[in-house]
Design a protein around this motif. Structure first.
Motif, short mmCIF file in Angstrom:
data_model
loop_
_atom_site.label_atom_id
_atom_site.label_comp_id
_atom_site.label_asym_id
_atom_site.label_seq_id
_atom_site.Cartn_x
_atom_site.Cartn_y
_atom_site.Cartn_z
N PHE A 88 0.82 -1.21 0.00
CA PHE A 88 0.00 0.00 0.00
C PHE A 88 0.86 1.27 0.00
O PHE A 88 0.54 2.25 -0.65
CB PHE A 88 -0.91 -0.02 1.24
N PHE A 89 1.96 1.24 0.73
CA PHE A 89 2.79 2.44 0.90
C PHE A 89 3.77 2.69 -0.25
O PHE A 89 4.37 3.75 -0.30
CB PHE A 89 3.56 2.36 2.23
N VAL A 90 3.90 1.73 -1.15
CA VAL A 90 4.84 1.88 -2.26
C VAL A 90 4.53 3.11 -3.10
O VAL A 90 5.42 3.83 -3.53
CB VAL A 90 4.87 0.61 -3.14
N THR A 101 2.65 10.74 8.89
CA THR A 101 1.73 9.86 9.61
C THR A 101 2.49 9.01 10.64
O THR A 101 1.94 8.69 11.69
CB THR A 101 0.92 8.98 8.64
N SER A 102 3.74 8.69 10.36
CA SER A 102 4.56 7.94 11.32
C SER A 102 4.81 8.77 12.57
O SER A 102 4.75 8.26 13.69
CB SER A 102 5.89 7.54 10.68
N ILE A 103 5.08 10.05 12.39
CA ILE A 103 5.30 10.94 13.54
C ILE A 103 4.02 11.07 14.35
O ILE A 103 4.05 10.99 15.58
CB ILE A 103 5.80 12.32 13.08
N LEU A 140 -1.17 20.18 1.55
CA LEU A 140 -2.33 20.89 1.02
C LEU A 140 -3.23 19.99 0.18
O LEU A 140 -4.43 20.12 0.20
CB LEU A 140 -1.89 22.09 0.17
N GLY A 141 -2.64 19.10 -0.59
CA GLY A 141 -3.40 18.29 -1.52
C GLY A 141 -3.96 17.01 -0.95
O GLY A 141 -4.51 16.20 -1.69
N TYR A 142 -3.86 16.77 0.33
CA TYR A 142 -4.31 15.52 0.93
C TYR A 142 -5.61 15.71 1.70
O TYR A 142 -5.77 16.68 2.43
CB TYR A 142 -3.27 14.97 1.90
N GLN A 143 -6.51 14.75 1.55
CA GLN A 143 -7.69 14.73 2.40
C GLN A 143 -7.27 14.19 3.76
O GLN A 143 -6.46 13.27 3.84
CB GLN A 143 -8.76 13.80 1.83
N ARG A 144 -7.83 14.76 4.78
CA ARG A 144 -7.54 14.28 6.14
C ARG A 144 -7.89 12.80 6.25
O ARG A 144 -7.17 12.03 6.88
CB ARG A 144 -8.31 15.09 7.18
N SER A 145 -8.96 12.38 5.60
CA SER A 145 -9.37 10.97 5.68
C SER A 145 -8.32 10.05 5.07
O SER A 145 -8.12 8.93 5.54
CB SER A 145 -10.72 10.76 4.99
N TRP A 146 -7.62 10.50 4.03
CA TRP A 146 -6.57 9.68 3.43
C TRP A 146 -5.39 9.55 4.39
O TRP A 146 -4.85 8.46 4.57
CB TRP A 146 -6.11 10.27 2.10
N GLU A 164 -5.57 9.76 7.59
CA GLU A 164 -6.04 8.90 8.69
C GLU A 164 -6.02 7.43 8.28
O GLU A 164 -5.72 6.57 9.10
CB GLU A 164 -7.44 9.33 9.15
N SER A 165 -6.34 7.14 7.01
CA SER A 165 -6.29 5.74 6.56
C SER A 165 -4.85 5.23 6.55
O SER A 165 -4.60 4.06 6.86
CB SER A 165 -6.95 5.57 5.19
N MET A 166 -3.91 6.11 6.21
CA MET A 166 -2.50 5.72 6.27
C MET A 166 -2.09 5.45 7.72
O MET A 166 -1.38 4.47 7.99
CB MET A 166 -1.62 6.82 5.67
#
Length: 146
Positions: free
Chosen positions: A54-56, A66-68, A98-104, A106-108
């Motif tokens: 998934f992270f590739v 997200t790790s922090i 700026l270009g990321y949804q918070r939900s994305w 959070e899924s990470m």
């Protein structure tokens, strides 16, 4: 061109670890045991990401962020003031993601926690180390991903 020829085109993009090292000072933790603990935990979460395809396709900067957040979330809330975490999140999401949804994001984070739950580190912690307690986060709305 001279620089690239000298390097024989052997250049790599920044790694997740490089972004963790770059982003951690923005959390504004005093140097010492707490900063070291957060750094070690964030690096561990970042390393877990290599076990999931998934992270590739994800940007190393997003995995680092997200790790922090997961590293901080795993600490007792009294260790890091909520306003410090909120300020870090707001700054990062306003200026870097700026270009990321918070939900994305959070899924990470959830995916990293899932990987953590399968790790031997998690089993060690369950036997008596630091409890995993959530740190509240301030919701600043959704942002769309590019």
């Amino acid at each position: 061109q001279i620089l690239l020829r000298t390097l024989s085109w052997r250049m790599n993009p920044p790694t997740t670890k490089a972004f963790v090292d770059r982003f951690l000072p923005l959390l504004r933790l005093p140097r010492g045991n707490l900063a070291s603990t957060v750094s070690e935990r964030a690096q561990f979460f970042a390393e877990l990401s290599v076990f999931d395809y998934f992270f590739v396709t994800e940007n190393p900067s997003a995995v680092a962020y997200t790790s922090i957040l997961n590293a901080v979330q795993g600490l007792c809330p009294s260790h890091i003031p909520k306003d410090v975490v909120w300020s870090f999140q707001e700054d990062m999401e306003r200026y870097v993601f700026l270009g990321y949804q918070r939900s994305w994001l959070e899924s990470m984070r959830a995916r990293l926690w899932h990987l953590y739950g399968k790790s031997s580190e998690c089993k060690i912690q369950k036997k008596g180390s630091l409890p995993v307690v959530a740190v509240e986060k301030k919701d600043s709305g959704q942002r769309q991903r590019d």
